[in-house]
Design an enzyme around this catalytic site. Structure first.
Site, mmCIF file in Angstrom:
data_model
loop_
_atom_site.group_PDB
_atom_site.id
_atom_site.type_symbol
_atom_site.label_atom_id
_atom_site.label_comp_id
_atom_site.label_asym_id
_atom_site.label_seq_id
_atom_site.Cartn_x
_atom_site.Cartn_y
_atom_site.Cartn_z
ATOM 1 N N GLY A 156 57.369 61.398 7.108
ATOM 2 C CA GLY A 156 58.254 60.564 7.515
ATOM 3 C C GLY A 156 57.755 59.339 7.964
ATOM 4 N N GLN A 201 46.098 66.404 7.407
ATOM 5 C CA GLN A 201 46.529 64.496 8.107
ATOM 6 C C GLN A 201 45.771 64.109 8.167
ATOM 7 O OE1 GLN A 201 49.389 64.507 10.534
ATOM 8 N NE2 GLN A 201 49.995 65.345 8.285
ATOM 9 N N GLU A 239 48.032 59.922 12.914
ATOM 10 C CA GLU A 239 48.036 58.709 12.788
ATOM 11 C C GLU A 239 46.766 58.093 12.335
ATOM 12 O OE1 GLU A 239 51.818 56.373 14.257
ATOM 13 O OE2 GLU A 239 51.302 57.712 15.231
HETATM 14 MO MO1 MOS Z 1 54.688 57.416 13.710
HETATM 15 S S1 MOS Z 1 54.469 55.504 12.352
HETATM 16 O O1 MOS Z 1 54.862 56.683 15.512
HETATM 17 O O2 MOS Z 1 56.089 58.221 13.095
#
Ligand code: MOS
Length: 742
Positions: free
Chosen positions: A241, A640, A707
């Protein structure tokens, strides 16, 4: 608490995925399914003067060819919708003749087969009155404006403390440079896909590749005039995603509109080229940073002025200035963000929005400042270690960045680095080592979950949520197992359905902390009920015991420390005559969220190898060390982290959506020319972590890790390229033409 949590448990959905049994959104078998194909605009700005669908209508099997001429009804104009969540975007739903970006949906062909729909779409003749688009930051200053707020939790676009001019004046060394990052388009393996199934006029089921099924439900309901409860969104598996599937985009609503129009279920899958335009992107940024320090390295001033794009019809501001505000201790600090309206689809969340480009610029500037001071770049970072969030003036929830620096430097062998550029060679190859700090906010939102003990002794746990491929199914299984006190193999966790308890969007790296807390507390609530049930049960081995003397472990309930006085949960519930016992939790961040600033931190080290004559580059080695709260699963966490780091390689050296300035369209809208690193481009990438639980962010101590892996990575590589070559490229991606040109 931990038994299951932290273990490198294999993905509970791994077998389903590798055998093809996991059903992705486009794969649901639906009776009487029709197919929709979007006709995208070939101009980026202007007006549709006419659409001729005659030839398209004649294709065998065509059910409808829809455009703004059909005046399909919506409950609300997309332009009148107020965003309910930061991820809500203004959509293009065939309501008028305006074209506001390239690849905007301007018509839709619906047919009995995909092939017929594709053929019909190719035969739609659209005539335009085109205007000259603008997709550039090279515009006069007065064209830029101050955004209302920034993406993410909506920090203000400007920040200021102290006096930067005074800080610059007192410095022994200072640098001021502009760093550019290009447009990037997220390209998960699975493109966007929707199947819309109507049940009567007012009930809709969407199988949708969505990172946020509840936001999706609410958005679609509002536009189509339905009650949210009458829209069910199902998103069982996602092939990635990265933020692109966070908002609801035009094609989702168009698919439902088409299905209503042809009175049949309709499937709409975006072909790869349509990933470039209608579903967001990471905006180009230009960051002008000033950094100054005394001779001992202590920072006296930091400033970052950020320019980026938004669309002409909506606002998204990439919060790239955040790291400059809070990563280091500095008395004089100012940042601002300015936006330009460009003829593009609205930029949106892309993995580590803000922090990814923001750490690139800041961490390169810190490297340049270190050289100006003749100081080790890692030492400069340690020297300016922030012991609190100086922007928010709050203590950290928990911070162990120093431990990351120590461990990373030792494992990477940083002390063996000769700081002199071009000094480390291997034959005709220039070798370079670079370092950068990583960070990402610890976000958490309200979330709920439910846990039930079934009569066979299995624990069933449901929470709306989504699994982007990151491992949500697996970590929630582990969290639930420890919450009740059963082995992970005894837990069945379900997600991806708006009929399950409400959860937030899986964006901002918040699912582990948000939904993880809900799942844990639902499991604890179930455990509590089971203990009370057993104490009241005259045939239970713990009958009449005090609550504190009873424990549930490994699927057995019994007296603490007395294995002989115990039985299985199945035996307990079997006697009760109840079909199941249930625990529910609805959780939100506590008061701590206001009293502390929550961030994850880390450090990235990179080694590059560059051909001295040809400029060919390869990242030989990367090491990331992260401080991200409790790590819930050692295996999925590592994936990740290293996945984010590989995107960092891509960010530094490869990715670039090239706009044709005349047409306002992306030239390389395919995976042949939109370059990403392949396995051959990626050397050894390793990730370690400092496993310090953060109980101020979540009851399970987790902060979320989706992230942070990309942050700092591009800067570490760019700094390594400088170290190798003595050439500072401040314009990503660093391609060999930029290295060999003078
Ligand atoms: Mo992340 S860019 O907040 O899916």
């Amino acid at each position: 608490m931990a038994n299951s949590i932290g273990q490198a448990l294999d993905r509970v959905d791994g077998r389903l995925k590798v055998t093809g049994a996991a059903t992705y959104s486009a794969e649901h078998k639906i009776e009487n399914l029709a197919y929709a194909v979007i006709v995208p605009s070939t101009i980026a700005k202007g007006r549709i003067t006419s659409i001729d669908t005659t030839a398209a209508q004649r294709v065998h099997g065509v059910l409808a060819v829809l455009s703004h001429q059909d005046r399909l009804k919506l409950a609300k104009s997309p332009k009148d919708i107020q965003p309910g969540s930061p991820a809500d975007r203004v959509l293009q739903l065939l309501q008028d003749d305006q074209v506001v970006y390239g690849n905007q949906p301007v018509a839709l062909a619906v047919a009995q087969t995909l092939e017929a729909a594709q053929e019909a779409a190719s035969l739609v003749k659209v005539h335009y009155a085109a205007a000259k688009p603008s997709v550039t930051l090279d515009r006069p200053q007065h064209d830029f404006y101050v955004p209302k707020k920034m993406g993410g939790p909506g920090e203000p676009p400007d920040s200021n403390r102290g006096d930067v001019q005074a800080g610059l004046a007192e410095a022994a060394a200072h640098i001021e440079q502009t760093y550019s990052t290009p447009f990037q388009h997220h390209n998960p393996m699975e493109t966007h896909a929707t199947i819309a199934v109507w049940n009567g006029a007012d009930k809709l089921t969407l199988y949708d590749a969505s990172q946020g099924i509840f936001g999706d439900r609410n958005r679609v309901a509002e536009l189509l005039g339905l009650q949210p409860d009458d829209v069910r969104v199902i998103s069982l598996y996602l092939g990635g995603g990265f933020g692109s599937k966070g908002p609801t985009w035009s094609h989702v609503v168009l698919c439902a509109m088409a299905a209503r129009h042809v009175n049949r279920p309709v499937k709409l899958v975006l072909p790869r080229p349509l990933m470039f335009g209608p579903v967001g992107c990471r905006t180009e940024t230009r960051q002008t940073i000033a950094a100054a320090a005394k001779q001992d390295g202590s920072l006296t001033a930091l400033r970052n002025e950020v320019l980026s794009h938004t669309s002409t019809f909506d606002e998204f501001c990439e919060p790239a200035s955040i790291p400059t505000r809070m990563l280091y201790s500095v008395p004089n600090n100012t940042t601002h963000q300015r936006l330009i309206r460009s003829d593009i689809g609205t930029p949106s969340y892309t993995r580590a929005p803000g922090e990814a480009p923001g750490t690139y610029a800041l961490e390169c500037a810190m490297d340049e400042l270190a050289y100006a001071l003749n100081m080790d770049p890692l030492e400069l970072r340690r020297k300016n270690y922030a012991t609190e969030d100086e922007d928010k003036k709050l203590p950290w929830t928990e911070k162990a960045l120093n431990k990351c620096y120590d461990l990373g430097a030792e494992r990477f062998g940083w002390s063996r680095r000769n700081p002199e550029p071009r000094s480390m060679r291997d034959g005709n190859h220039l070798m370079g080592w670079g370092v950068a700090t990583a960070l990402y906010p610890a976000r958490r939102s309200e979330s709920s979950g439910v846990a039930r003990l079934a009569s066979d002794g299995t624990v069933h746990v449901d929470a709306g949520s989504q699994d982007l491929g990151t491992g949500t199914y697996t970590i929630m299984t582990q969290v639930a197992a420890d919450g009740v006190g059963v082995p992970a193999s005894q837990v069945v966790f379900r997600l991806g359905d708006t009929r399950y308890p409400a959860t937030p969007v899986s964006g901002g790296s918040q699912t582990a902390a948000s939904t993880g807390s809900a799942v844990y507390l639902a499991a604890r609530a179930l455990r509590e009920k089971l203990i009370q049930m057993a104490i009241a049960d005259s045939r239970s081995p713990v009958h009449g015991a005090r609550t504190s003397d009873v424990e549930i472990e490994n699927g057995r309930i019994g007296m603490r420390g007395d294995a002989a006085r115990s039985e299985t949960l199945r035996e307990l519930i079997g006697r009760s005559g109840q079909p199941n016992v249930q625990g529910f939790a609805d959780t939100k961040p506590g008061e701590e969220a206001k009293k502390y600033s929550g961030y994850s931190f880390g450090v990235q080290f990179a080694e590059v190898r560059i051909d001295a004559d040809l400029g060919q580059m390869r990242v030989e080695r990367m090491l990331g060390v992260f401080n991200a709260g409790r790590i819930l699963n050692a295996k999925t966490a590592r994936s990740q982290f290293i996945g984010g780091m590989v995107w960092g390689i891509s960010f530094a050296l490869y990715e670039h959506s090239v706009y044709d300035e005349r047409l306002g369209r992306v030239v390389n809208n395919n995976l042949a020319e939109y370059h990403v690193p392949t396995n051959a481009d990626v050397g050894t990438v390793d990730a370690l972590w400092v496993d310090d639980p953060d109980d101020r962010v979540s009851v399970i101590g987790a902060r979320g890790i989706g992230e942070i892996g990309i942050t700092g990575a591009a800067a570490a590589i760019a700094n390594a390229v400088y170290h190798a070559t003595g050439k500072r490229v401040r314009d990503l991606p660093i391609t060999l033409d930029k290295l060999v040109s003078s």
